[in-house]
Structure formats: structure tokens, C-alpha cells
Scaffold this motif. Structure first.
Motif, PDB file in Angstrom:
ATOM      1  N   HIS A  66     139.913  49.011  43.563  1.00 32.19           N
ATOM      2  CA  HIS A  66     139.533  49.980  44.735  1.00 32.19           C
ATOM      3  C   HIS A  66     138.459  51.031  43.975  1.00 32.19           C
ATOM      4  CE1 HIS A  66     140.283  52.499  48.655  1.00 32.19           C
ATOM      5  NE2 HIS A  66     139.335  53.139  47.916  1.00 32.19           N
ATOM      6  N   HIS A  70     134.071  51.636  43.280  1.00 29.97           N
ATOM      7  CA  HIS A  70     133.408  52.750  43.992  1.00 29.97           C
ATOM      8  C   HIS A  70     132.261  53.478  42.955  1.00 29.97           C
ATOM      9  CE1 HIS A  70     135.289  53.475  47.774  1.00 29.97           C
ATOM     10  NE2 HIS A  70     136.334  53.968  47.306  1.00 29.97           N
ATOM     11  N   HIS A  76     133.582  52.731  51.754  1.00 28.70           N
ATOM     12  CA  HIS A  76     134.185  51.407  52.284  1.00 28.70           C
ATOM     13  C   HIS A  76     133.721  50.503  53.107  1.00 28.70           C
ATOM     14  CE1 HIS A  76     137.577  54.765  51.025  1.00 28.70           C
ATOM     15  NE2 HIS A  76     137.402  54.136  50.329  1.00 28.70           N
TER      16      HIS A  76
END
Ligand SMILES: [Zn+2]
Length: 103
Positions: A66, A70, A76
Motif C-alpha cells: 500500500h 504511493h 487510492h
């Protein structure tokens, strides 16, 4: 339940994923954090909550991917979601499990 052996194992995994995702980690810390599992900055600094070490490895893996995604995708949105799916499969399941854990 499989958890991480130690901080070092977790860190090694972060660098393995960084290689795979072709992003550069400049600094990496695992430390107590309030109300979140991790934070990252676009210039490559990563912090992970040390409580991740005590929970199922799969969930830590989710948080690692996750955050590393980024570095290249700061939201997202669709792209981020499709990359998560490509690397982790049914990542929503992990997300839901993680959300249910108390910090
Ligand atoms: Zn995020």
C-alpha cells in the motif's frame, strides 16, 4: 497465525517489495505510531507502526505494498487499485481485516 520474526525480517521484506515495484526507499523506520499503520512521503521516507510486527504477516504485507505504491501513485484511485490487485490479489479482504484490528 504467522507473525514477523523481528524488525529486520519486516525491513528486508520492505526492500524486496521496493525492488519489485521499482521504487527507492530513502529512509525506513519501524516505531510506535498513533492511529495509523504507516506513513510515507513522496521523497521516499517510510514509517511503519511497530504493532504490525505482532499481527498476521499478510496484513503487514498489505501495508507495505500500500505505502510503496504511493511513491508512484499518491491516491487510492483506479491505477492504485489495479496495482494492488496485481500484486496482492484480493487485497480488499486484507484491508477489511486490517480495519477491524484495534490499534
Ligand atoms: Zn494510502
Amino acid at each position: 497465525m504467522r507473525t514477523w520474526r523481528d524488525k529486520q525480517e519486516f525491513k528486508t521484506r520492505v526492500f524486496e517489495w521496493a525492488d519489485r515495484l521499482d521504487v527507492r526507499v530513502r529512509s525506513l523506520a519501524i516505531r510506535p505510531m498513533r492511529n495509523k499503520w504507516a506513513s510515507c512521503s513522496t521523497n521516499g521516507n517510510l514509517n511503519f507502526n511497530n504493532e504490525l510486527l505482532g499481527i498476521n504477516k499478510k496484513l503487514g504485507e498489505y501495508v507495505i505494498v500500500h505505502e510503496l505504491l504511493h511513491f508512484s501513485v499518491p491516491n487510492h484511485g483506479k491505477l492504485w487499485k489495479s496495482l494492488m490487485r496485481a500484486h496482492l490479489g484480493n487485497y480488499e479482504r486484507l484491508e477489511t481485516r486490517l480495519r477491524k484490528m484495534s490499534m
